[in-house]
Design an enzyme around this catalytic site. Sequence first.
Site, mmCIF file in Angstrom:
data_model
loop_
_atom_site.group_PDB
_atom_site.id
_atom_site.type_symbol
_atom_site.label_atom_id
_atom_site.label_comp_id
_atom_site.label_asym_id
_atom_site.label_seq_id
_atom_site.Cartn_x
_atom_site.Cartn_y
_atom_site.Cartn_z
ATOM 1 N N LYS A 181 -7.329 -2.425 -10.177
ATOM 2 C CA LYS A 181 -8.131 -2.546 -9.050
ATOM 3 C C LYS A 181 -8.637 -1.123 -8.461
ATOM 4 O O LYS A 181 -7.617 -0.781 -7.838
ATOM 5 C CB LYS A 181 -7.067 -3.363 -8.377
ATOM 6 C CG LYS A 181 -8.171 -4.010 -7.130
ATOM 7 C CD LYS A 181 -7.380 -4.135 -6.011
ATOM 8 C CE LYS A 181 -7.219 -2.798 -5.108
ATOM 9 N NZ LYS A 181 -8.594 -1.983 -4.538
ATOM 10 N N GLU A 257 2.946 6.057 -6.421
ATOM 11 C CA GLU A 257 2.574 7.541 -6.012
ATOM 12 C C GLU A 257 2.165 7.493 -4.644
ATOM 13 O O GLU A 257 1.039 7.085 -4.610
ATOM 14 C CB GLU A 257 1.495 8.055 -7.072
ATOM 15 C CG GLU A 257 2.101 8.106 -8.369
ATOM 16 C CD GLU A 257 2.926 9.100 -8.799
ATOM 17 O OE1 GLU A 257 2.822 10.137 -7.798
ATOM 18 O OE2 GLU A 257 3.625 9.154 -9.769
ATOM 19 N N CYS A 291 -3.229 13.651 -1.809
ATOM 20 C CA CYS A 291 -1.729 13.657 -1.452
ATOM 21 C C CYS A 291 -0.960 14.783 -1.621
ATOM 22 O O CYS A 291 -0.017 15.111 -0.889
ATOM 23 C CB CYS A 291 -1.453 12.337 -2.274
ATOM 24 S SG CYS A 291 -1.425 12.883 -4.130
ATOM 25 N N GLU A 388 0.152 12.328 7.809
ATOM 26 C CA GLU A 388 -0.585 13.027 6.602
ATOM 27 C C GLU A 388 -2.091 13.069 7.321
ATOM 28 O O GLU A 388 -2.510 11.977 7.839
ATOM 29 C CB GLU A 388 -0.593 11.862 5.649
ATOM 30 C CG GLU A 388 -0.934 12.365 4.394
ATOM 31 C CD GLU A 388 -0.932 11.274 3.195
ATOM 32 O OE1 GLU A 388 -0.827 10.184 3.368
ATOM 33 O OE2 GLU A 388 -1.048 11.889 1.995
HETATM 34 P P1 NAD Z 1 -4.597 2.971 0.487
HETATM 35 O O1 NAD Z 1 -3.035 2.567 0.434
HETATM 36 O O2 NAD Z 1 -5.092 2.327 1.817
HETATM 37 O O3 NAD Z 1 -5.363 2.152 -0.585
HETATM 38 C C1 NAD Z 1 -4.862 2.412 -1.884
HETATM 39 C C2 NAD Z 1 -5.427 1.380 -3.000
HETATM 40 O O4 NAD Z 1 -4.588 0.095 -2.393
HETATM 41 C C3 NAD Z 1 -6.693 0.848 -2.785
HETATM 42 O O5 NAD Z 1 -7.208 0.426 -3.953
HETATM 43 C C4 NAD Z 1 -6.624 -0.375 -1.940
HETATM 44 O O6 NAD Z 1 -7.778 -1.123 -1.832
HETATM 45 C C5 NAD Z 1 -5.421 -1.068 -2.295
HETATM 46 N N1 NAD Z 1 -4.854 -1.840 -1.184
HETATM 47 C C6 NAD Z 1 -4.773 -1.653 0.125
HETATM 48 N N2 NAD Z 1 -4.409 -2.899 0.831
HETATM 49 C C7 NAD Z 1 -3.735 -3.512 -0.419
HETATM 50 C C8 NAD Z 1 -3.089 -4.770 -0.382
HETATM 51 N N3 NAD Z 1 -2.483 -5.284 0.835
HETATM 52 N N4 NAD Z 1 -2.746 -5.274 -1.318
HETATM 53 C C9 NAD Z 1 -3.079 -4.704 -2.831
HETATM 54 N N5 NAD Z 1 -3.675 -3.455 -2.676
HETATM 55 C C10 NAD Z 1 -4.177 -2.754 -1.549
HETATM 56 O O7 NAD Z 1 -4.936 4.381 0.173
HETATM 57 P P2 NAD Z 1 -6.067 5.244 0.380
HETATM 58 O O8 NAD Z 1 -6.643 5.531 1.661
HETATM 59 O O9 NAD Z 1 -7.148 4.634 -0.593
HETATM 60 O O10 NAD Z 1 -5.536 6.535 -0.323
HETATM 61 C C11 NAD Z 1 -4.999 7.495 0.292
HETATM 62 C C12 NAD Z 1 -3.463 7.562 0.175
HETATM 63 O O11 NAD Z 1 -3.199 7.622 -1.239
HETATM 64 C C13 NAD Z 1 -2.869 8.686 1.038
HETATM 65 O O12 NAD Z 1 -1.543 8.335 1.675
HETATM 66 C C14 NAD Z 1 -2.463 9.625 -0.205
HETATM 67 O O13 NAD Z 1 -1.583 10.264 0.097
HETATM 68 C C15 NAD Z 1 -2.214 8.659 -1.259
HETATM 69 N N6 NAD Z 1 -2.407 9.117 -2.498
HETATM 70 C C16 NAD Z 1 -1.188 9.542 -3.257
HETATM 71 C C17 NAD Z 1 -1.250 9.930 -4.461
HETATM 72 C C18 NAD Z 1 0.004 10.164 -5.305
HETATM 73 O O14 NAD Z 1 -0.033 10.541 -6.420
HETATM 74 N N7 NAD Z 1 1.080 10.375 -4.618
HETATM 75 C C19 NAD Z 1 -2.468 10.373 -5.157
HETATM 76 C C20 NAD Z 1 -3.514 10.171 -4.491
HETATM 77 C C21 NAD Z 1 -3.598 9.307 -3.017
#
Ligand code: NAD
Length: 485
Positions: A181, A257, A291, A388
């Site tokens: 997804k 992650e 991240c 962040e």
């Molecule tokens: P997010 O958590 O809002 O979304 C990530 C994913 O989760 C998206 O696909 C989103 O559609 C999905 N999602 C959101 N709510 C959900 C739910 N209730 N159920 C299932 N899926 C759901 O994060 P974002 O804004 O897309 O990304 C930024 C974040 O990701 C930052 O916090 C960043 O640090 C983190 N990140 C971490 C890594 C790592 O490897 N540690 C890498 C890249 C990004």
Amino acid sequence: MVQLKDTALLKRLAFIGGEWVAARDGASHEVRNPANGETIAAVPDMDAADTERAIAAAQAALPAWRARPAKERSALLRRWHDLVLVAEQDLALLMTLEQGKSLAEALGEVRYGASFIEWFAEEGKRAYGDLIPAPTADRRLMVMKQGVGVTAAITPWNFPIAMITRKVAPALAAGCTSVVKPAEATPLSALALAELAQRAGIPAGVLNVVTTARPALVGGALTASPVVRKLSFTGSTPVGKLLMAKCATTVKRVSMELGGNAPFIVFDDADLDLAVQGAIASKYRNAGQTCVCANRFLVHEAVFDAFAERLVRAVEQLKVGAGVEPGVQIGPLIDGRALAKVSRLVDEARSQGARVLAGGVVHALGGNFYMPTVLADVTSEMAVVREEIFGPVAPLMRFASDDEAVQLANDTPFGLAAYFYTRDVRRAWRVAERLEYGMVGVNEGLISNEVAPFGGIKESGVGREGSKYGLDEYLETKYVCHGGV
Ligand code: NAD
């Protein structure tokens, strides 16, 4: 208009069981270019029922896929990798259009993403087990590694290709099937990857991509399903916690992650030019939406002014604009919400006494563009160093001793990446050991690659991606005790 050489890479349908499909109820959602707000394409807005269909496809494809020799799976992954590289320019353009990063960075990500497919194509052939010397003469003890089964991947928008290949490549190499997804902002890169997987000959149902603007519906179906044996999630810590709790109901394996709050420490013996170079790469790449990007700069008081001055000089050279324009280094933020958050953090810090050395305002281009920013006199209570930022903002703080630097660096619930600059070998070892982080860069601001374990501790997550450890996440350990020998 999207000008791809290979026009078939722009997909407007989801990919389930080897077929390109609409949502069952016909719903769709628009994907927009964050640089100008224009609609690029509409993709299916799928729900729980569509997700069930994808899970069923992955389940149906599993027996044949896991039965194939690892070498055959490897050959298919290798072909997928090669096709990704053949299409790298188109994939980069598609990514820039939906995500905003510069074309040069997008191309870098396509190659970085491809490197995981290549690595795991090889590594899948080395999922070795063990023969254990038995405690009695009539037994033979064996340990075999087997793929966990049907897996799910939920990925963020900041790295639309690499975050998928880092999960799907080890899954497929291990003999698992996958339902992906992608983030609602960046489904087009994911669908193009699926098209190339199909062309590479990866069988129907082995890889499925479910697009949606209602992530909770799809996430709910993936986490509730007893068929899905593992979820790998990359995204924010709050969503990660929610998904972990949901996975508990079926005791799924999880890899998380999550968010970070990386310290970037500059000691008084650092090579300041190298530190500035590392700071620019770590902080301003992807407009600070990474991240692992430096979230706070801890600078020894003896070199604070010199470092700040050189950093500001470098930051003022950064070219801001739409990612498709030549020479642009900083693209737009992903959306208006992200811009509002960055503005709030900077404005709050300023009202609490931080000094703006560069930027500090939205960019004259308007839209989602923010000025590359440097703040001085930041304190550890300010939200700009506790949260962040996910934007091109470098907050600088002072410290006086190694102990203080380490204490400040560890003073966060996060533990993903940390960086420090020193020329003292003894300090390099000791500080690296004391930092409570999953990854540490010493005199280096860019540390991710396919051969090294990527991941965090504390609230930054569980599990590792890339490297030999990344394959383990998709393997079960089965013990076989053969008696009467
Ligand atoms: P997010 O958590 O809002 O979304 C990530 C994913 O989760 C998206 O696909 C989103 O559609 C999905 N999602 C959101 N709510 C959900 C739910 N209730 N159920 C299932 N899926 C759901 O994060 P974002 O804004 O897309 O990304 C930024 C974040 O990701 C930052 O916090 C960043 O640090 C983190 N990140 C971490 C890594 C790592 O490897 N540690 C890498 C890249 C990004």
